[in-house]
Motif scaffolding. Structure first.
Motif, PDB file in Angstrom:
ATOM      1  N   PRO A   1       0.412  22.866 -10.198  1.00 21.95           N
ATOM      2  CA  PRO A   1       0.651  23.992 -11.178  1.00 21.95           C
ATOM      3  C   PRO A   1       0.808  25.297 -10.488  1.00 21.95           C
ATOM      4  O   PRO A   1       0.408  25.510  -9.224  1.00 21.95           O
ATOM      5  N   PRO A   2       1.599  26.148 -10.833  1.00 21.09           N
ATOM      6  CA  PRO A   2       1.816  27.253  -9.972  1.00 21.09           C
ATOM      7  C   PRO A   2       0.569  28.128  -9.909  1.00 21.09           C
ATOM      8  O   PRO A   2      -0.363  28.285 -10.723  1.00 21.09           O
ATOM      9  N   MET A   3       0.462  28.649  -8.333  1.00 22.09           N
ATOM     10  CA  MET A   3      -0.720  29.111  -8.106  1.00 22.09           C
ATOM     11  C   MET A   3      -0.493  30.323  -7.131  1.00 22.09           C
ATOM     12  O   MET A   3      -0.236  30.013  -5.999  1.00 22.09           O
ATOM     13  N   CYS A   4      -0.503  31.499  -7.612  1.00 19.20           N
ATOM     14  CA  CYS A   4      -0.195  32.768  -6.701  1.00 19.20           C
ATOM     15  C   CYS A   4      -0.821  32.793  -5.295  1.00 19.20           C
ATOM     16  O   CYS A   4      -1.965  32.504  -5.411  1.00 19.20           O
ATOM     17  N   GLN A   5      -0.237  32.865  -4.305  1.00 18.94           N
ATOM     18  CA  GLN A   5      -0.896  32.925  -3.003  1.00 18.94           C
ATOM     19  C   GLN A   5      -1.295  34.189  -2.508  1.00 18.94           C
ATOM     20  O   GLN A   5      -1.665  34.545  -1.539  1.00 18.94           O
ATOM     21  N   TYR A   6      -0.340  35.416  -3.115  1.00 23.59           N
ATOM     22  CA  TYR A   6      -0.722  36.769  -2.630  1.00 23.59           C
ATOM     23  C   TYR A   6      -0.410  36.723  -1.163  1.00 23.59           C
ATOM     24  O   TYR A   6      -1.113  37.497  -0.456  1.00 23.59           O
ATOM     25  N   GLN A   7       0.671  36.143  -0.750  1.00 21.85           N
ATOM     26  CA  GLN A   7       0.853  36.230   0.960  1.00 21.85           C
ATOM     27  C   GLN A   7       2.277  36.604   1.414  1.00 21.85           C
ATOM     28  O   GLN A   7       2.863  36.477   2.377  1.00 21.85           O
ATOM     29  N   ALA A   8       2.816  37.048  -0.030  1.00 20.80           N
ATOM     30  CA  ALA A   8       4.226  37.421   0.424  1.00 20.80           C
ATOM     31  C   ALA A   8       4.685  38.955   0.677  1.00 20.80           C
ATOM     32  O   ALA A   8       3.706  39.599   0.420  1.00 20.80           O
ATOM     33  N   LYS A   9       5.647  39.314   1.725  1.00 20.00           N
ATOM     34  CA  LYS A   9       5.922  40.726   1.790  1.00 20.00           C
ATOM     35  C   LYS A   9       7.552  40.996   1.247  1.00 20.00           C
ATOM     36  O   LYS A   9       8.201  39.937   1.679  1.00 20.00           O
ATOM     37  N   ASP A  10       7.638  41.857   0.513  1.00 19.92           N
ATOM     38  CA  ASP A  10       9.083  42.241  -0.227  1.00 19.92           C
ATOM     39  C   ASP A  10       9.384  41.072  -0.818  1.00 19.92           C
ATOM     40  O   ASP A  10      10.537  40.895  -1.031  1.00 19.92           O
ATOM     41  N   GLY A  11       8.439  40.248  -1.572  1.00 25.03           N
ATOM     42  CA  GLY A  11       8.727  39.041  -2.420  1.00 25.03           C
ATOM     43  C   GLY A  11       9.359  37.918  -1.396  1.00 25.03           C
ATOM     44  O   GLY A  11       9.631  36.708  -2.190  1.00 25.03           O
TER      45      GLY A  11
END
Ligand SMILES: Cc1cc2nc3c(=O)[nH]c(=O)nc-3n(C[C@H](O)[C@H](O)[C@H](O)COP(=O)(O)O)c2cc1C
Length: 350
Positions: free
Chosen positions: A25-35
């Motif tokens: 399932p979708p699980m946010c990783q909070y690892q992106a910069k500028d999306g």
């Protein structure tokens, strides 16, 4: 040894064929910069594909910068993001796995922006997905013109996801994010048509998504079929919503719950193994659509049992797959898994 009968059987709908019943399932990783997706996302998703997951659903990916849960969340509002996603999609396909992407907008649960928007100017009071309490801002009530712009943004993100090669799209209509905010009597106090008909926004987003999707590509819609906080809606209301979204074009419903506010001792799900399966069953009975069940189903035999009852067609394993990217390959009845073991690793499973 007890055998697994269902978990490793294929599933297909429209032109989507999945080699087994296991969904990440979708699980946010909070690892992106500028999306932008980066190496972290590549390794994270491709390792689950190597690990034999049938269908991977990429974490909540947002239609606009002010729709992000955090400034480190993914986005799909430009072509550079699309091209980075294509790299992940191609690598997942090379492992014979399927990949979808969850498209969403956080609405009043957005953080890291000064422009927080929602159906009504009601502040969110609750914890995030990880159980942490954050200071949310009071949102600004969206005008009808702004609502129509957001629907277009959903459509454009879906279009880019298709260009990136995703096999399916999941719309995030759960967990207290924007579509859920419109659907909920607690967060939508509008008096216009979007308040008189709280499912209208979700319906319009679904129709906009479908308008750019190939006719043979299935659309997944993730819903909270029940709210868990105080004064939350019940499963009967959730099923009514599911029926409406099914009529609008959803092909598969991914049945979760909650996200509407903070949990207290008197308002909390019991969090036992398979605690949301009854919601999957109710939604499936109400809509006759295939459903994905989710929530503490990371025991292989339990997951197999839930499939055997017909309560769900697919099983999502979230935290279990964070702990163990090879959860599928670690199925106790390993012989049944041999088709999913990468040939380079076969000697380790003899
Ligand atoms: C770290 C983390 C991030 C999550 N991010 C999302 C998300 O982006 N979208 C979503 O719909 N659910 C999200 N969830 C919820 C999971 O998809 C899933 O419903 C939940 O973890 C329950 O399944 P499990 O018991 O198998 O972990 C997240 C959960 C976790 C643990």
């Amino acid at each position: 040894m007890t055998k697994l009968f269902y978990l490793n059987t294929p599933f297909s709908i429209k032109n989507l064929s999945v080699k087994n019943r296991i969904v990440m399932p979708p699980m946010c990783q909070y690892q992106a910069k500028d999306g932008m997706p980066n190496d972290w996302h590549f390794v994270h998703y491709v390792s689950r594909a190597v690990g034999g997951v049938g269908l991977i659903i990429v974490e909540m990916t947002n239609v606009a910068p002010n729709g992000r849960i955090s400034p480190n969340c993914l986005g799909l509002w430009n072509d550079q993001q699309r091209d980075k996603f294509k790299h992940i999609v191609d690598a997942v396909h090379a492992q014979n796995a399927k990949i979808a992407i969850q498209i969403g907008h956080a609405g009043r649960k957005a953080l890291g922006t000064d422009d927080v928007v929602a159906p009504s100017a009601i502040k969110y009071d609750g914890a995030n997905e990880a159980g942490e309490r954050w200071q949310y801002q009071t949102p600004r009530e969206l005008t009808q013109h702004e609502i129509s712009i957001i629907i277009q943004q959903f459509k454009q993100s879906v279009q880019r996801a298709i260009e990136a090669g995703f096999d399916s799209i999941e719309l995030h209509a759960a967990h207290g994010y924007l579509i859920h905010q419109f659907s909920s009597p607690k967060s939508n106090l509008r008096t216009d048509e979007y308040g008189q008909d709280r499912f209208l926004f979700g319906e319009q987003v679904i129709k906009a998504a479908k308008s750019v999707m190939p006719a043979d590509m299935p659309l997944i819609v993730r819903i909270s079929a029940q709210e868990y906080g105080e004064n939350g809606f019940d499963a009967k209301y959730g099923c009514k919503m599911a029926k409406r979204f099914a009529a609008a074009g959803a092909d598969i419903l991914h049945v979760s719950g909650g996200g509407d506010g903070h949990l207290s001792a008197s308002h909390t799900p019991p969090f036992h193994a398979g605690y949301q399966v009854y919601l999957a069953r109710a939604v499936k009975q109400a809509t006759q659509l295939p459903v994905i069940a989710v929530g503490m189903l990371d025991d292989h035999y339990l997951a197999d049992f839930v499939l055997s009852t017909g309560d769900a067609d697919l099983i999502a394993v979230g935290r279990g797959l964070l702990r163990d990217p090879y959860w599928v390959l670690h199925t106790p009845a390993s012989a049944a898994l041999s088709p999913f073991i990468p040939s380079s690793y076969a000697c380790a499973f003899d």
